[in-house]
Design a protein around this motif. Structure first.
Motif, short mmCIF file in Angstrom:
data_model
loop_
_atom_site.label_atom_id
_atom_site.label_comp_id
_atom_site.label_asym_id
_atom_site.label_seq_id
_atom_site.Cartn_x
_atom_site.Cartn_y
_atom_site.Cartn_z
N ILE A 65 0.81 -1.23 0.07
CA ILE A 65 -0.11 0.09 -0.10
C ILE A 65 1.12 1.17 -0.10
N LYS A 66 1.82 1.03 0.91
CA LYS A 66 2.62 2.37 0.77
C LYS A 66 3.59 2.82 -0.46
N THR A 67 4.16 1.67 -1.02
CA THR A 67 4.63 1.74 -2.58
C THR A 67 3.85 1.70 -3.70
N GLN A 88 -6.02 7.03 0.86
CA GLN A 88 -4.72 6.28 1.08
C GLN A 88 -4.57 6.35 2.55
N MET A 89 -4.83 7.26 3.25
CA MET A 89 -4.32 7.27 4.69
C MET A 89 -5.01 6.08 5.55
N SER A 90 -6.47 5.86 5.04
CA SER A 90 -7.29 4.72 5.79
C SER A 90 -6.59 3.51 5.44
N ASP A 91 -6.37 3.39 4.05
CA ASP A 91 -5.66 1.68 3.80
C ASP A 91 -4.45 1.66 4.68
N ILE A 92 -3.55 2.65 4.52
CA ILE A 92 -2.12 2.60 5.50
C ILE A 92 -2.28 2.22 6.81
N SER A 93 -3.48 3.02 7.42
CA SER A 93 -4.06 2.93 8.91
C SER A 93 -4.23 1.55 9.13
N ARG A 94 -5.28 0.94 8.35
CA ARG A 94 -5.89 -0.39 8.33
C ARG A 94 -4.44 -1.11 8.41
N ALA A 95 -3.60 -1.38 7.28
CA ALA A 95 -2.41 -2.10 7.38
C ALA A 95 -1.75 -2.05 8.43
#
Length: 288
Positions: A65-67, A88-95
């Motif tokens: 997700i980060k890359t 994007q922040m939601s996806d990174i937070s979840r991961a």
């Protein structure tokens, strides 16, 4: 049970059909008990390997997700005002939360299994536990991420913001960060860990913290795997001896069938798979 056991395997026929092939010679109860005793290490240690697989997969998801690289359809200034950064922040937070949670689970599971299997007073457990404690003592990422898991479970999502990178008409993932002063003043009781946070720089790169934490967790895992490894290899060797002894295909998964005088179809008999699949699972997650 004596005299009622046979060994065989399922032969591939096509995508929807498999056929049991069973050796006529009896699979002696003595051999069965030896097999269960020798392969028991796999069932005893399976939660250790399963817990690590969750950590590894969640960290891989975080990195993906980060890359992630996405083509821009409009100017970056317009994108920053849209819902995309929040998504994007939601996806990174979840991961991130998934990784921190499974990391904590792995540490709990591994300590319990090592203690129960080898004994709390054993040299093996003492050495492994000392190494684990040393990693925590000497690693800021380990300390911080361990506490962030508690923070995420009981108070707030542990991300202050995300820096998005734009180049060559693409948005390339995002780099999340933590503002230390926000953590210290948010109202959460950090207890003694507050002193550790106060020593940090004003802004922390979350990816660097997670990378350092993952490296420590990997060491914890590999040191534990080393403790189990000899017994696991003995289990593998024993199954291979059985396969050769009964003339089974080298790559098959042997199955123990329990005969029933009222049932002639092997498909309907009680079946016990030898843990060849579990061996392969362990091989896969230890092949760094």
């Amino acid at each position: 049970m004596s005299g009622n056991l046979r060994i065989g395997f399922y032969k591939f026929v096509d995508e929807t059909k498999a056929m049991p092939e069973v050796v006529a010679r009896e699979f002696e109860l003595k051999t069965y008990k030896e097999m269960r005793s020798t392969t028991n290490i796999l069932w005893e240690s399976q939660p250790f390997y399963f817990a690590w697989s969750l950590v590894s997969k969640n960290y891989e998801e975080y990195l993906s997700i980060k890359t992630k690289k996405q083509k821009l359809n409009f100017h970056p200034k317009i994108l920053l005002g849209s819902d995309k950064p929040y998504s994007q922040m939601s996806d990174i937070s979840r991961a991130t939360i998934n990784f921190l949670a499974t990391a904590s689970t792995f540490l709990i599971v591994s300590q319990r299994l090592m203690k129960n299997f080898f004994g709390e007073d054993s040299e093996t457990y003492a050495k492994w536990n000392s190494h684990r404690q040393g990693l925590y003592t000497n690693s800021n990422p380990y300390k911080i991420c361990y506490e962030l898991r508690n923070f995420s479970q009981h108070y707030q999502i542990p991300i202050s913001g995300i820096n998005m990178d734009f180049r060559d008409g693409h948005a390339e993932g995002g780099d999340p960060y933590l503002i230390v002063d926000e953590l210290l003043t948010c109202g959460y009781d950090w207890k003694k860990f507050r002193e550790v946070l106060e020593l940090q720089e004003s802004q922390l790169c979350l990816s660097e913290l997670l990378e350092g934490y993952y490296a420590c967790l990997k060491e914890v895992f590999l040191s534990g795997h080393t403790c189990f490894e000899d017994n696991i290899e003995a289990s593998r060797s024993y199954i291979q001896v059985i396969i050769r002894s009964f003339g089974l295909p080298v790559e098959c998964t042997p199955i123990i069938f329990t005969l029933d005088p009222y049932e002639n179809d092997y498909n309907n008999l009680a079946q016990e798979y030898m843990p060849v699949g579990l061996h392969k699972f362990i091989d896969d997650i230890t092949s760094f």
